[in-house]
Design a protein around this motif. Sequence first.
Motif, PDB file in Angstrom:
ATOM      1  N   ASP A 235       0.815  -1.210   0.000  1.00  7.25           N
ATOM      2  CA  ASP A 235       0.000   0.000   0.000  1.00  7.25           C
ATOM      3  C   ASP A 235       0.852   1.265   0.000  1.00  7.25           C
ATOM      4  O   ASP A 235       0.332   2.366   0.134  1.00  7.25           O
ATOM      5  CB  ASP A 235      -0.929   0.006   1.220  1.00  7.25           C
ATOM      6  CG  ASP A 235      -2.113   0.949   1.039  1.00  7.25           C
ATOM      7  OD1 ASP A 235      -2.601   1.075  -0.103  1.00  7.25           O
ATOM      8  OD2 ASP A 235      -2.545   1.568   2.024  1.00  7.25           O
ATOM      9  N   ASN A 236       2.165   1.117  -0.200  1.00  7.34           N
ATOM     10  CA  ASN A 236       3.046   2.274  -0.316  1.00  7.34           C
ATOM     11  C   ASN A 236       3.495   2.503  -1.761  1.00  7.34           C
ATOM     12  O   ASN A 236       4.274   3.415  -2.028  1.00  7.34           O
ATOM     13  CB  ASN A 236       4.280   2.094   0.571  1.00  7.34           C
ATOM     14  CG  ASN A 236       3.917   2.077   2.044  1.00  7.34           C
ATOM     15  OD1 ASN A 236       3.179   2.938   2.511  1.00  7.34           O
ATOM     16  ND2 ASN A 236       4.419   1.091   2.772  1.00  7.34           N
ATOM     17  N   ASP A 237       3.028   1.663  -2.680  1.00  7.80           N
ATOM     18  CA  ASP A 237       3.432   1.772  -4.085  1.00  7.80           C
ATOM     19  C   ASP A 237       2.183   1.706  -4.950  1.00  7.80           C
ATOM     20  O   ASP A 237       1.501   0.678  -5.004  1.00  7.80           O
ATOM     21  CB  ASP A 237       4.388   0.634  -4.449  1.00  7.80           C
ATOM     22  CG  ASP A 237       4.901   0.735  -5.879  1.00  7.80           C
ATOM     23  OD1 ASP A 237       4.491   1.670  -6.590  1.00  7.80           O
ATOM     24  OD2 ASP A 237       5.705  -0.124  -6.287  1.00  7.80           O
ATOM     25  N   LYS A 238       1.877   2.802  -5.647  1.00  7.60           N
ATOM     26  CA  LYS A 238       0.644   2.872  -6.431  1.00  7.60           C
ATOM     27  C   LYS A 238       0.675   1.959  -7.654  1.00  7.60           C
ATOM     28  O   LYS A 238      -0.357   1.725  -8.278  1.00  7.60           O
ATOM     29  CB  LYS A 238       0.382   4.307  -6.877  1.00  7.60           C
ATOM     30  CG  LYS A 238       1.395   4.852  -7.875  1.00  7.60           C
ATOM     31  CD  LYS A 238       1.038   6.266  -8.291  1.00  7.60           C
ATOM     32  CE  LYS A 238       2.023   6.821  -9.308  1.00  7.60           C
ATOM     33  NZ  LYS A 238       1.654   8.188  -9.740  1.00  7.60           N
ATOM     34  N   TRP A 239       1.845   1.446  -8.033  1.00  8.36           N
ATOM     35  CA  TRP A 239       1.943   0.560  -9.193  1.00  8.36           C
ATOM     36  C   TRP A 239       1.823  -0.910  -8.796  1.00  8.36           C
ATOM     37  O   TRP A 239       1.916  -1.784  -9.654  1.00  8.36           O
ATOM     38  CB  TRP A 239       3.278   0.786  -9.912  1.00  8.36           C
ATOM     39  CG  TRP A 239       3.480   2.192 -10.367  1.00  8.36           C
ATOM     40  CD1 TRP A 239       4.369   3.096  -9.878  1.00  8.36           C
ATOM     41  CD2 TRP A 239       2.760   2.872 -11.397  1.00  8.36           C
ATOM     42  NE1 TRP A 239       4.254   4.287 -10.534  1.00  8.36           N
ATOM     43  CE2 TRP A 239       3.274   4.187 -11.475  1.00  8.36           C
ATOM     44  CE3 TRP A 239       1.716   2.498 -12.257  1.00  8.36           C
ATOM     45  CZ2 TRP A 239       2.790   5.118 -12.383  1.00  8.36           C
ATOM     46  CZ3 TRP A 239       1.240   3.435 -13.160  1.00  8.36           C
ATOM     47  CH2 TRP A 239       1.773   4.728 -13.221  1.00  8.36           C
ATOM     48  N   THR A 240       1.643  -1.177  -7.509  1.00  8.77           N
ATOM     49  CA  THR A 240       1.567  -2.547  -7.024  1.00  8.77           C
ATOM     50  C   THR A 240       0.185  -2.794  -6.446  1.00  8.77           C
ATOM     51  O   THR A 240      -0.196  -2.173  -5.446  1.00  8.77           O
ATOM     52  CB  THR A 240       2.646  -2.800  -5.949  1.00  8.77           C
ATOM     53  OG1 THR A 240       3.926  -2.482  -6.486  1.00  8.77           O
ATOM     54  CG2 THR A 240       2.633  -4.255  -5.517  1.00  8.77           C
ATOM     55  N   PHE A 241      -0.554  -3.696  -7.079  1.00  7.65           N
ATOM     56  CA  PHE A 241      -1.904  -4.023  -6.606  1.00  7.65           C
ATOM     57  C   PHE A 241      -2.380  -5.280  -7.335  1.00  7.65           C
ATOM     58  O   PHE A 241      -1.767  -5.696  -8.336  1.00  7.65           O
ATOM     59  CB  PHE A 241      -2.874  -2.850  -6.831  1.00  7.65           C
ATOM     60  CG  PHE A 241      -2.892  -2.319  -8.234  1.00  7.65           C
ATOM     61  CD1 PHE A 241      -3.680  -2.906  -9.221  1.00  7.65           C
ATOM     62  CD2 PHE A 241      -2.123  -1.224  -8.572  1.00  7.65           C
ATOM     63  CE1 PHE A 241      -3.706  -2.413 -10.508  1.00  7.65           C
ATOM     64  CE2 PHE A 241      -2.137  -0.718  -9.863  1.00  7.65           C
ATOM     65  CZ  PHE A 241      -2.932  -1.313 -10.833  1.00  7.65           C
ATOM     66  N   PRO A 242      -3.452  -5.897  -6.881  1.00  7.69           N
ATOM     67  CA  PRO A 242      -3.939  -7.124  -7.529  1.00  7.69           C
ATOM     68  C   PRO A 242      -4.392  -6.831  -8.957  1.00  7.69           C
ATOM     69  O   PRO A 242      -5.150  -5.895  -9.207  1.00  7.69           O
ATOM     70  CB  PRO A 242      -5.127  -7.548  -6.655  1.00  7.69           C
ATOM     71  CG  PRO A 242      -4.895  -6.880  -5.347  1.00  7.69           C
ATOM     72  CD  PRO A 242      -4.215  -5.579  -5.657  1.00  7.69           C
ATOM     73  N   GLY A 243      -3.905  -7.645  -9.903  1.00  3.04           N
ATOM     74  CA  GLY A 243      -4.305  -7.483 -11.297  1.00  3.04           C
ATOM     75  C   GLY A 243      -3.594  -6.366 -12.023  1.00  3.04           C
ATOM     76  O   GLY A 243      -3.988  -6.001 -13.135  1.00  3.04           O
ATOM     77  N   ALA A 252      -3.072 -11.752  -9.679  1.00  2.00           N
ATOM     78  CA  ALA A 252      -1.929 -11.716  -8.769  1.00  2.00           C
ATOM     79  C   ALA A 252      -1.521 -10.280  -8.456  1.00  2.00           C
ATOM     80  O   ALA A 252      -1.634  -9.382  -9.284  1.00  2.00           O
ATOM     81  CB  ALA A 252      -0.753 -12.480  -9.366  1.00  2.00           C
ATOM     82  N   CYS A 253      -1.047 -10.083  -7.236  1.00  2.00           N
ATOM     83  CA  CYS A 253      -0.600  -8.762  -6.786  1.00  2.00           C
ATOM     84  C   CYS A 253       0.843  -8.567  -7.217  1.00  2.00           C
ATOM     85  O   CYS A 253       1.769  -9.124  -6.614  1.00  2.00           O
ATOM     86  CB  CYS A 253      -0.741  -8.634  -5.266  1.00  2.00           C
ATOM     87  SG  CYS A 253      -0.628  -6.935  -4.671  1.00  2.00           S
ATOM     88  N   MET A 254       1.045  -7.782  -8.306  1.00  2.00           N
ATOM     89  CA  MET A 254       2.365  -7.559  -8.884  1.00  2.00           C
ATOM     90  C   MET A 254       2.652  -6.067  -8.990  1.00  2.00           C
ATOM     91  O   MET A 254       1.761  -5.237  -8.831  1.00  2.00           O
ATOM     92  CB  MET A 254       2.456  -8.183 -10.284  1.00  2.00           C
ATOM     93  CG  MET A 254       2.345  -9.688 -10.331  1.00  2.00           C
ATOM     94  SD  MET A 254       2.525 -10.303 -12.032  1.00  2.00           S
ATOM     95  CE  MET A 254       2.548 -12.071 -11.732  1.00  2.00           C
TER      96      MET A 254
END
Length: 569
Positions: A235-243, A252-254
């Motif tokens: 939750d500290n990186d806006k480019w990392t999330f599910p899908g 997958a959360c990548m």
Amino acid sequence: MTHSFRNPAHRSSTLGALGLTVATLALATGCQKICDDDGFAWQQDQLCDPTATAASTEETDTATTTTTDGTATNTMSGTVTMSGTVTMSGTMTETGGGGTLYCKDADGDTFGDPDMCTNVPPGDTPPPGTVPNDDDCDDSNPNTFPGSAPLDDPDACMEDDDGDDHGDADPKGDGTVPGSDYCDDNPYAFMEATCMTCNDADMDGYWAGCDVYPDPNSPDPNNPDLGDEFADCDDNDKWTFPGSAPKDDPKACMKDADDDDYGDDWGGMMPPPGVVPGSDCDDGNANTFPGAAELDDPNACMQDNDDDGHGDAKPDKDGVTPGTDCFDENANLNPSHTALMTAPTAIGPTANVSQVIDNGNMYDVVEYKTFDVSGFLQWRIESMTVNPIDSKVYGWLDDENGRGLVEIDYCGGGTPAAPDPKLNKRVCGISFQGDGRLFGVDYSLDQFIEFATSGEILSQKSLTLDGNLLNIGADCGMTYDCFNDRLILADSSNGGIYSIDVDTGVATLLSTPGVEFGAGLALDATNHSLLTCLNNDFYSLALADFALTPLNQLSVASVNDLEFLPLCE
């Protein structure tokens, strides 16, 4: 159906059954006609209210059945008291011909206020803002109605302000059934007593620390009852999330920092806890991902900045597979749009650039473009090269009237400009570097020269090897090795292959193949090799170790250069 006796639609039949006493009473109290239903019951004239004061009192118990044409039966039981006050109470059952109950819907949720209803006779227009039911338990809140919280109870009248299908545990409206949601202002934390555990610190639209998580791709994004597979793993990186990387895995959360739909492979390193590595070998470049250069390899992770289907021969990041495109910012220069060319040394009224074509038994030298040189006494191209920036072709021309660098009307076939008669240079090889700088080698003075595309000399340095002048023969070739970002010189006189430092003119010996070669030199990016020739002899030199492989001979013995040049469309 149960009706109040305040319903004007039934009052006339009731009074008829009671007799003239009630009619006389109505006239005596100022009602000169039976009160029509001209709106909500509470809006009618107070004098027409059955509870109005009368001058006399009479108690009558009556049970009357009235049948008209067999279409309606009204059954009434009640008490009529006349002593200044008229009171009617009872139960009416309609079997046909009755009206419909319409109730006020102040909050617009399609459910009516049971305290604000009126009966509308058949054929009459219902009052504005009413609905045909009295089911609302709080007509001041559009989020409160029967079935508003189906995950708690599909039928109960509950309050659900955050739209998560769970009812407020402490509803505001009287008569509203309490639900299970203690956090009715947060749709993703309905069970948390603090109501503060559902966060989106990086503002990427994916939540962390929730009791339940929404599916952002769902037709109903407010339905959170899907489990923690949609939790934000960072939750500290806006480019990392599910899908984030659906071409690797749609759930997958990548991390996908370049937004090319492929997840960061983390260079073989361990990603943060909960983050799944993907297949993107350079997550900082949206032009780098598996299959980016489908003409080179449909699966390899390559960089293709000019989107021509060929991967960059020298990609920006380690771990990216090199492709065959030496000039990846120019979609006109790649193996699909270039061919191996040479310049025969024939002297006459015309000169040409010829294509080298493998016919299986020999490499045919076939005229590709012809130029009218009748204005020159003796004209030939000593060396050719192509500008990686704009795809223009340049040649070093040698004529009895002068020598010099000129732009060649390569595809148009126009007569080249006359070389500068004052330029006393004998150049055996010219080549652009990848950045657009143009260099040549003067074999008479053993100099390394930088040119402007106008032909002007920008600098000239002694060409040295181990501190001594490198004696270059008349037959030499030079080309750009895009895989290693260097200029390579082949010299027939010394039989050596050298790399040249473009800023100092210092040569480094790479190989001495032990055969006569070097009149031309070109990089074959597809096969990671160098092509060179002398007379009819034609060779390939592997870039990895400079191992020499003899090829079939050229069909023309006298050629001056080799270079991959653009195909004219």
